[in-house]
Design an enzyme around this catalytic site. Structure first.
Site, short mmCIF file in Angstrom:
data_model
loop_
_atom_site.label_atom_id
_atom_site.label_comp_id
_atom_site.label_asym_id
_atom_site.label_seq_id
_atom_site.Cartn_x
_atom_site.Cartn_y
_atom_site.Cartn_z
N GLU A 1 4.71 13.21 -4.52
CA GLU A 1 3.94 13.18 -3.28
C GLU A 1 4.66 14.03 -2.23
O GLU A 1 5.82 13.77 -1.90
CB GLU A 1 3.82 11.74 -2.77
N GLU B 1 0.89 -1.17 0.00
CA GLU B 1 0.00 0.00 0.00
C GLU B 1 0.92 1.21 0.00
O GLU B 1 1.55 1.51 1.00
CB GLU B 1 -0.86 0.03 1.27
#
Ligand code: TAP
Length: 494
Positions: free
Chosen positions: A390, A255
């Site tokens: 990010e 994840e």
């Protein structure tokens, strides 16, 4: 309730015993709102990690957990959930003190964690497997079995909840586990293992090993005795985990990061869209994998949207998590603070317009904490680093688009594919666009709601596999076919 201000001495939990490490280099855990040391944690060695893996392996093979009925394992998980409820306020306060998030967010996380244990306790008792019609006079069953030893590596942004997203399905399925919390936020993991001990989960089933990712995490990823590795964290480390896991071809679940688009059409309800755009990026101070960090706004409402969002962003109260007025908490560490401030600098140098925020906050009670103003950039282009990378902080970019096709192209113009949202009053259009967004978690006219019942996972470089829902359980299960001959006689082949 106020938790004790003494410095906690955290320990590992291996084979049902609380242990320190032979490594005397202790990890000093701080409160990011004040920089006070709140705990010390062991930094386990490679050998200590290997021992925990061996214990988990022997315990799995002994059958003390994997041979229990689903109903028996479920009873333990229900008890864990009840104990989390009992210690709710203590865990909330510790999570806030260690992570820097605001209390309302921690309350949500801990409540959701208790529900996650209850969800998997119920799911493991639900009908499972299949029966197939095959050509031979044969009856074929497909059953699910535990994988074996699961290595669980979690990040610092939702320390308790991310641990539970892995522990609840892994234990429900009958695996034994070794959990490694992030060095920055190990405090509440220890409470969870105290609860495991208290409810009597057999020794060796759930093992806690604190320490560096490069040592403990890497050993779990590489070990031939670990059958599945479940990792939540950055895409960069995820790649390394995948390489390390190749040795014994262990099952992997990753994840990873995101740069998720939040698409606002001109026909959206403006107040709702602005409200969710703020929630999408500033919840968790932007330190959320699914954060709506790229806000795409249709050209005709762009200026009005920016004006309203800036006005609201400026009113957000940033402060210590335990302060009831705080709406956004601290960055988790000095290093995360510097990363985010560096990105803000990069955005300015790249020529984007800093529409609001951009600074560290140091006045009064914030003076020693890692606080950053809610920040928005406009006039950005897709090639800018602040649009592609990010940031993992309270920083969003707002981009203009013209019509559906342009919105879809911009939304997908990233290596990531974790989450995305569309705001529109035209239901068919919203669904058309959401179906074209290459991401695993999406919303229409909402942002962020997450359910234990539904699968959580990314497309593209946001990961492999899933947490939560039935899929989250399957990541910790093997699938076996059992063929039963209904006509027991020789084949006559030879
Ligand atoms: P990472 O730096 O990747 O660290 C995550 C965990 O991996 C930590 O426990 C870390 O240990 C450990 N680790 C570091 N190097 C390792 C190695 N070589 N082998 C094995 N484990 C290693 O991420 P982070 O900074 O904690 O978290 C932020 C990232 O997580 C963001 O990219 C965010 O998007 C992602 N994230 C994703 C999700 C989902 S659900 N997709 C949820 C939350 C966060 P130490 O740091 O303790 O040394």
């Amino acid at each position: 309730m106020t938790v004790s201000t003494k410095v906690r001495e955290l320990k590992n939990y291996i084979n049902g015993k609380w242990t320190t490490s032979t490594n005397k280099d202790l990890n000093k855990v701080i409160n990011p709102a004040t920089q006070e040391v709140i705990a010390t944690a062991p930094r386990a060695t490679k050998e200590e990690t290997e021992r925990a893996i061996q214990i988990a392996k022997e315990t799995f093979e002994s059958g003390v957990w994997s041979d229990l009925t689903a109903q028996e394992r479920a009873q333990y998980l229900y008890k864990v959930a009840d104990k989390i409820d009992e210690r709710f306020e203590e865990i909330v306060e510790l999570e806030v003190t260690n992570n820097g998030k605001i209390k309302a967010e921690a309350e949500f996380d801990i409540g959701d964690a208790a529900d996650c244990f209850r969800y998997y306790a119920a799911l493991i008792k639900a009908p499972s497997g299949e029966v197939y019609n095959v050509p031979e006079p044969m009856q074929t069953m497909v059953v699910k079995e535990p994988v074996g030893v699961a290595g669980l590596v979690v990040p610092w942004n939702l320390p308790f909840l991310m641990s539970v997203w892995k522990l609840a399905p892994a234990l429900a399925a009958g695996n034994t586990v070794v959990l490694k919390p992030a060095e920055l936020t190990p405090v509440t993991a220890m409470i969870l293992f105290e609860i495991f001990e208290e409810v009597g989960i057999p020794k060796g089933v759930a093992n806690l090993v604190m320490g560096k990712g490069s040592v403990v995490g890497q050993t779990l990823a590489e070990s031939n005795d670990v059958d599945a590795i479940s990792f939540t964290g950055s895409t960069e480390v995820g790649r390394g985990i995948m390489r390390a896991a190749a040795g014994n071809l262990k099952k992997i679940s990753l994840e990873l990061g995101g740069k998720s688009p939040n698409v606002i059409f001109a026909d959206a309800d403006m107040e709702t869209a602005v409200d969710y755009a703020l929630f999408g990026i500033y919840f968790g101070a932007g330190q959320v994998c699914s954060a709506g960090s790229r806000i795409l706004v249709e050209e005709s409402i762009h200026d009005e949207f920016v004006e309203k969002m800036v006005e609201r962003a400026k009113q957000i109260k940033v402060g210590p998590g335990l302060d009831e007025d705080s709406q956004v908490g601290a960055m988790v560490s000095q290093s995360q603070l510097e990363t985010v401030l560096n990105y803000i600098d990069i955005g300015v140098k790249e020529g984007a317009t800093l529409a609001c925020g951009g600074n560290r906050l140091t006045k009064g009670a914030l003076k020693n904490g890692f606080f950053i103003e809610p920040t928005l950039f406009t006039n950005v282009t897709s090639d800018m680093r602040i649009v592609q990378e990010e940031i993992f902080g309270p920083v969003a970019v707002i981009q203009k688009f013209k019509g559906e096709k342009d919105a879809i192209e911009l939304a997908n113009d990233t290596d990531y594919g974790l989450a995305g949202a569309v705001f529109s009053s035209d239901g068919a259009k919203a669904l058309r666009v959401i179906k074209k967004i290459r991401a695993g978690i999406t919303w229409i006219n909402a942002y962020h709601p997450t359910y234990n019942e539904t699968p959580w996972g990314g497309y593209k470089q946001s990961g492999i596999g899933h947490s939560l829902g039935i899929y989250g359980l399957e990541d910790f299960q093997e699938v076996k076919q059992i063929n039963i001959n209904l006509e027991v006689e020789p084949t006559g082949w030879f």
